[in-house]
Design a protein around this motif. Structure first.
Motif, PDB file in Angstrom:
ATOM      1  N   THR A  26       0.841  -1.210   0.000  1.00 20.90           N
ATOM      2  CA  THR A  26       0.000   0.000   0.000  1.00 20.90           C
ATOM      3  C   THR A  26       0.866   1.246   0.000  1.00 20.90           C
ATOM      4  O   THR A  26       0.577   2.227  -0.706  1.00 20.90           O
ATOM      5  CB  THR A  26      -0.925   0.004   1.236  1.00 20.90           C
ATOM      6  OG1 THR A  26      -1.768  -1.141   1.189  1.00 20.90           O
ATOM      7  CG2 THR A  26      -1.779   1.268   1.267  1.00 20.90           C
ATOM      8  N   ARG A  27       1.951   1.204   0.758  1.00 24.04           N
ATOM      9  CA  ARG A  27       2.870   2.348   0.811  1.00 24.04           C
ATOM     10  C   ARG A  27       3.484   2.600  -0.573  1.00 24.04           C
ATOM     11  O   ARG A  27       3.603   3.755  -0.999  1.00 24.04           O
ATOM     12  CB  ARG A  27       3.957   2.081   1.841  1.00 24.04           C
ATOM     13  CG  ARG A  27       4.921   3.230   2.045  1.00 24.04           C
ATOM     14  CD  ARG A  27       5.999   2.863   3.052  1.00 24.04           C
ATOM     15  NE  ARG A  27       5.451   2.667   4.391  1.00 24.04           N
ATOM     16  CZ  ARG A  27       6.176   2.259   5.424  1.00 24.04           C
ATOM     17  NH1 ARG A  27       7.470   1.992   5.261  1.00 24.04           N
ATOM     18  NH2 ARG A  27       5.624   2.116   6.610  1.00 24.04           N
ATOM     19  N   GLU A  28       3.884   1.535  -1.253  1.00 19.12           N
ATOM     20  CA  GLU A  28       4.417   1.693  -2.616  1.00 19.12           C
ATOM     21  C   GLU A  28       3.409   2.399  -3.515  1.00 19.12           C
ATOM     22  O   GLU A  28       3.750   3.334  -4.242  1.00 19.12           O
ATOM     23  CB  GLU A  28       4.742   0.317  -3.223  1.00 19.12           C
ATOM     24  CG  GLU A  28       6.008  -0.337  -2.723  1.00 19.12           C
ATOM     25  CD  GLU A  28       6.303  -1.638  -3.454  1.00 19.12           C
ATOM     26  OE1 GLU A  28       7.351  -2.233  -3.169  1.00 19.12           O
ATOM     27  OE2 GLU A  28       5.472  -2.055  -4.308  1.00 19.12           O
ATOM     28  N   LYS A  29       2.162   1.944  -3.442  1.00 18.00           N
ATOM     29  CA  LYS A  29       1.123   2.505  -4.311  1.00 18.00           C
ATOM     30  C   LYS A  29       0.869   3.977  -4.007  1.00 18.00           C
ATOM     31  O   LYS A  29       0.616   4.783  -4.910  1.00 18.00           O
ATOM     32  CB  LYS A  29      -0.170   1.693  -4.137  1.00 18.00           C
ATOM     33  CG  LYS A  29      -1.245   2.043  -5.151  1.00 18.00           C
ATOM     34  CD  LYS A  29      -2.409   1.071  -5.042  1.00 18.00           C
ATOM     35  CE  LYS A  29      -3.460   1.372  -6.115  1.00 18.00           C
ATOM     36  NZ  LYS A  29      -4.588   0.407  -6.047  1.00 18.00           N
ATOM     37  N   ASN A  30       0.956   4.359  -2.734  1.00 19.90           N
ATOM     38  CA  ASN A  30       0.667   5.736  -2.334  1.00 19.90           C
ATOM     39  C   ASN A  30       1.830   6.695  -2.560  1.00 19.90           C
ATOM     40  O   ASN A  30       1.621   7.891  -2.791  1.00 19.90           O
ATOM     41  CB  ASN A  30       0.266   5.779  -0.849  1.00 19.90           C
ATOM     42  CG  ASN A  30      -1.069   5.116  -0.586  1.00 19.90           C
ATOM     43  OD1 ASN A  30      -1.892   4.974  -1.492  1.00 19.90           O
ATOM     44  ND2 ASN A  30      -1.284   4.678   0.645  1.00 19.90           N
ATOM     45  N   ILE A  31       3.054   6.172  -2.484  1.00 20.12           N
ATOM     46  CA  ILE A  31       4.228   7.045  -2.494  1.00 20.12           C
ATOM     47  C   ILE A  31       4.958   7.066  -3.832  1.00 20.12           C
ATOM     48  O   ILE A  31       5.421   8.113  -4.275  1.00 20.12           O
ATOM     49  CB  ILE A  31       5.206   6.622  -1.374  1.00 20.12           C
ATOM     50  CG1 ILE A  31       4.580   6.866  -0.001  1.00 20.12           C
ATOM     51  CG2 ILE A  31       6.535   7.361  -1.481  1.00 20.12           C
ATOM     52  CD1 ILE A  31       5.448   6.403   1.161  1.00 20.12           C
ATOM     53  N   LEU A  32       5.071   5.931  -4.497  1.00 21.99           N
ATOM     54  CA  LEU A  32       5.910   5.854  -5.689  1.00 21.99           C
ATOM     55  C   LEU A  32       5.251   6.508  -6.908  1.00 21.99           C
ATOM     56  O   LEU A  32       4.035   6.706  -6.958  1.00 21.99           O
ATOM     57  CB  LEU A  32       6.237   4.393  -6.006  1.00 21.99           C
ATOM     58  CG  LEU A  32       7.069   3.645  -4.958  1.00 21.99           C
ATOM     59  CD1 LEU A  32       7.397   2.242  -5.451  1.00 21.99           C
ATOM     60  CD2 LEU A  32       8.343   4.397  -4.621  1.00 21.99           C
ATOM     61  N   SER A  33       6.070   6.811  -7.879  1.00 22.15           N
ATOM     62  CA  SER A  33       5.609   7.383  -9.144  1.00 22.15           C
ATOM     63  C   SER A  33       4.647   6.433  -9.845  1.00 22.15           C
ATOM     64  O   SER A  33       4.709   5.212  -9.666  1.00 22.15           O
ATOM     65  CB  SER A  33       6.822   7.647 -10.042  1.00 22.15           C
ATOM     66  OG  SER A  33       6.431   7.842 -11.384  1.00 22.15           O
ATOM     67  N   SER A  34       3.802   6.997 -10.668  1.00 22.02           N
ATOM     68  CA  SER A  34       2.874   6.173 -11.456  1.00 22.02           C
ATOM     69  C   SER A  34       3.623   5.305 -12.463  1.00 22.02           C
ATOM     70  O   SER A  34       3.063   4.350 -13.014  1.00 22.02           O
ATOM     71  CB  SER A  34       1.872   7.058 -12.193  1.00 22.02           C
ATOM     72  OG  SER A  34       2.559   7.946 -13.079  1.00 22.02           O
ATOM     73  N   LYS A  35       4.898   5.624 -12.704  1.00 23.93           N
ATOM     74  CA  LYS A  35       5.709   4.868 -13.652  1.00 23.93           C
ATOM     75  C   LYS A  35       6.485   3.738 -12.969  1.00 23.93           C
ATOM     76  O   LYS A  35       7.172   2.958 -13.631  1.00 23.93           O
ATOM     77  CB  LYS A  35       6.687   5.805 -14.365  1.00 23.93           C
ATOM     78  CG  LYS A  35       6.005   6.919 -15.172  1.00 23.93           C
ATOM     79  CD  LYS A  35       7.022   7.808 -15.846  1.00 23.93           C
ATOM     80  CE  LYS A  35       6.322   8.960 -16.567  1.00 23.93           C
ATOM     81  NZ  LYS A  35       5.421   8.466 -17.642  1.00 23.93           N
ATOM     82  N   ALA A  36       6.396   3.654 -11.652  1.00 25.19           N
ATOM     83  CA  ALA A  36       7.147   2.645 -10.906  1.00 25.19           C
ATOM     84  C   ALA A  36       6.528   1.258 -11.080  1.00 25.19           C
ATOM     85  O   ALA A  36       5.318   1.115 -11.287  1.00 25.19           O
ATOM     86  CB  ALA A  36       7.188   3.011  -9.425  1.00 25.19           C
ATOM     87  N   ALA A  37       7.370   0.238 -10.984  1.00 25.70           N
ATOM     88  CA  ALA A  37       6.890  -1.146 -10.963  1.00 25.70           C
ATOM     89  C   ALA A  37       6.501  -1.478  -9.524  1.00 25.70           C
ATOM     90  O   ALA A  37       7.320  -1.393  -8.618  1.00 25.70           O
ATOM     91  CB  ALA A  37       7.982  -2.092 -11.450  1.00 25.70           C
ATOM     92  N   LEU A  38       5.248  -1.820  -9.313  1.00 21.05           N
ATOM     93  CA  LEU A  38       4.755  -2.121  -7.972  1.00 21.05           C
ATOM     94  C   LEU A  38       4.874  -3.616  -7.701  1.00 21.05           C
ATOM     95  O   LEU A  38       4.519  -4.446  -8.550  1.00 21.05           O
ATOM     96  CB  LEU A  38       3.306  -1.676  -7.830  1.00 21.05           C
ATOM     97  CG  LEU A  38       3.023  -0.182  -8.079  1.00 21.05           C
ATOM     98  CD1 LEU A  38       1.538   0.109  -7.903  1.00 21.05           C
ATOM     99  CD2 LEU A  38       3.872   0.689  -7.159  1.00 21.05           C
ATOM    100  N   SER A  39       5.338  -3.958  -6.517  1.00 17.46           N
ATOM    101  CA  SER A  39       5.527  -5.370  -6.194  1.00 17.46           C
ATOM    102  C   SER A  39       4.197  -6.129  -6.201  1.00 17.46           C
ATOM    103  O   SER A  39       4.149  -7.301  -6.573  1.00 17.46           O
ATOM    104  CB  SER A  39       6.223  -5.517  -4.842  1.00 17.46           C
ATOM    105  OG  SER A  39       5.529  -4.820  -3.830  1.00 17.46           O
ATOM    106  N   ALA A  40       3.114  -5.459  -5.807  1.00 14.85           N
ATOM    107  CA  ALA A  40       1.806  -6.125  -5.774  1.00 14.85           C
ATOM    108  C   ALA A  40       1.299  -6.433  -7.177  1.00 14.85           C
ATOM    109  O   ALA A  40       0.404  -7.262  -7.348  1.00 14.85           O
ATOM    110  CB  ALA A  40       0.799  -5.245  -5.039  1.00 14.85           C
ATOM    111  N   GLU A  41       1.859  -5.755  -8.183  1.00 18.04           N
ATOM    112  CA  GLU A  41       1.426  -5.955  -9.563  1.00 18.04           C
ATOM    113  C   GLU A  41       2.465  -6.701 -10.387  1.00 18.04           C
ATOM    114  O   GLU A  41       2.454  -6.654 -11.617  1.00 18.04           O
ATOM    115  CB  GLU A  41       1.112  -4.600 -10.201  1.00 18.04           C
ATOM    116  CG  GLU A  41      -0.042  -3.872  -9.517  1.00 18.04           C
ATOM    117  CD  GLU A  41      -0.289  -2.476 -10.070  1.00 18.04           C
ATOM    118  OE1 GLU A  41       0.381  -2.094 -11.057  1.00 18.04           O
ATOM    119  OE2 GLU A  41      -1.140  -1.762  -9.512  1.00 18.04           O
TER     120      GLU A  41
END
Length: 335
Positions: free
Chosen positions: A9-24
């Motif tokens: 959740t922290r990744e999704k809220n903080i990282l850029s929209s261009k980041a690779a999210l671990s949940a995805e």
């Protein structure tokens, strides 16, 4: 306590929209239950750090074969420098720091003993050719991990893609992987200059014209300039790159190193011996596969002789290859 879901959740809220999210993540080759505390990319990083191939990097050549000085780089210290540079860039761009770290730590796991000299001789000897990035992927996919199956470290797709494409023409699919690809170059150009200066092979005045003017006069200034250039040129973009001016002088430095350090310099005076040693080991284990450790000799008996020999030799450290050469090819005095 922050668990995996909280970190995702922290990744999704903080990282850029261009980041690779671990949940995805696109997942692993073999489905497994996620760790309750770590994200998928954090888990991959830890698996790599605990791998035997990672520990062996400390005794593998970067540029100088088995250097006597304590301060020359090895393949392990190179890997750590790539990781540090990659994480700095990822953090500044709001990208996934854990993913860049995992790719960085795994990118050279498949490197041979004696650096690129070892890679070149295996490429020459092996029918299908050899390159270290593809072998790094083989290490994490097959050679490391549990002896009970062939799933290897079972890393995520994104980490495997970054490892496989950290060098060569193809770009990694993620921006994090592209960061590692460029950070690898930043790291080796600068630390190889530093090592060559320490060895007396180069003088600062030998460096290409305008290098100090554009990048700075010290090791740390050059790295800082390159990193800032990447961050500036890559912000809010769909690719990772340097500014044109810094990219041009970086290429000049790389070409300079090939001409003055990587080919024909005193740093390479032992390479012909290393090539001959690996060639002799390759021939010997082809003729005597039973002399390899059981995990390799078993596969050699199952119609995988060439690949088993390549796996064994590529995994050797410099000093282990030298030790095996002494055992096999140097007569032992009679007692």
């Amino acid at each position: 306590m922050v668990d995996r879901e909280g970190l995702e959740t922290r990744e999704k809220n903080i990282l850029s929209s261009k980041a690779a999210l671990s949940a995805e993540s696109r997942g692993r080759r073999k489905t497994e239950e996620g760790c309750p505390l770590r994200t998928a990319f954090q888990n991959d990083r830890d698996r790599i750090i605990h791998a035997k191939a990672f520990r062996r990097l400390k005794h593998k050549t970067q540029v100088f074969i088995s250097p006597q000085g304590d301060h020359y780089r090895t393949r392990l210290t190179h890997t750590l420098e790539v990781s540090q540079i990659s994480r700095t860039i990822a953090r500044a761009l709001g990208l996934n720091e854990d993913l860049t770290e995992a790719i960085s730590l795994g990118h050279d796991l498949g490197h041979t003993p004696f650096g690129h000299a070892g890679e070149d001789i295996l490429d020459e000897l092996t029918s299908g050719g050899f390159n270290h990035n593809q072998h790094s992927l083989r290490v994490v996919d097959f050679l490391e991990g549990s002896d009970s199956d062939d799933s290897g470290l079972n890393l995520t797709y994104e980490v495997r893609d970054g490892i496989c494409h950290h060098t060569g023409r193809e770009k990694p699919e993620t921006l994090e992987g592209q960061i590692v690809k460029l950070a690898d170059r930043v790291a080796y150009i600068n630390h190889d200059i530093d090592d060559a200066l320490r060895a007396g092979i180069l003088q600062l005045s030998d460096l290409p014209e305008k290098a100090d003017e554009i990048l700075g006069k010290t090791h740390s200034r050059r790295i800082d300039s390159m990193v800032k250039s990447i961050i500036s040129a890559s912000r809010n973009r769909d690719e990772i790159k340097m500014t044109d001016e810094v990219e041009k002088i970086t290429k000049k430095l790389r070409d300079f190193l090939f001409a003055n350090v990587y080919i024909g310099s005193r740093a390479k005076k032992e390479e012909h011996k290393a090539r001959r040693l690996l060639k002799e080991l390759y021939s010997y284990y082809h003729e005597h596969p039973e002399k390899m450790p059981s995990e390799y000799s078993k596969r050699a008996q199952q119609s995988e002789l060439e690949q088993a020999v390549v796996d064994y030799i590529a995994g050797m450290t410099d000093r282990y290859a030298i030790q095996k050469g002494r055992e096999l090819f140097i007569p032992t005095p009679w007692a």
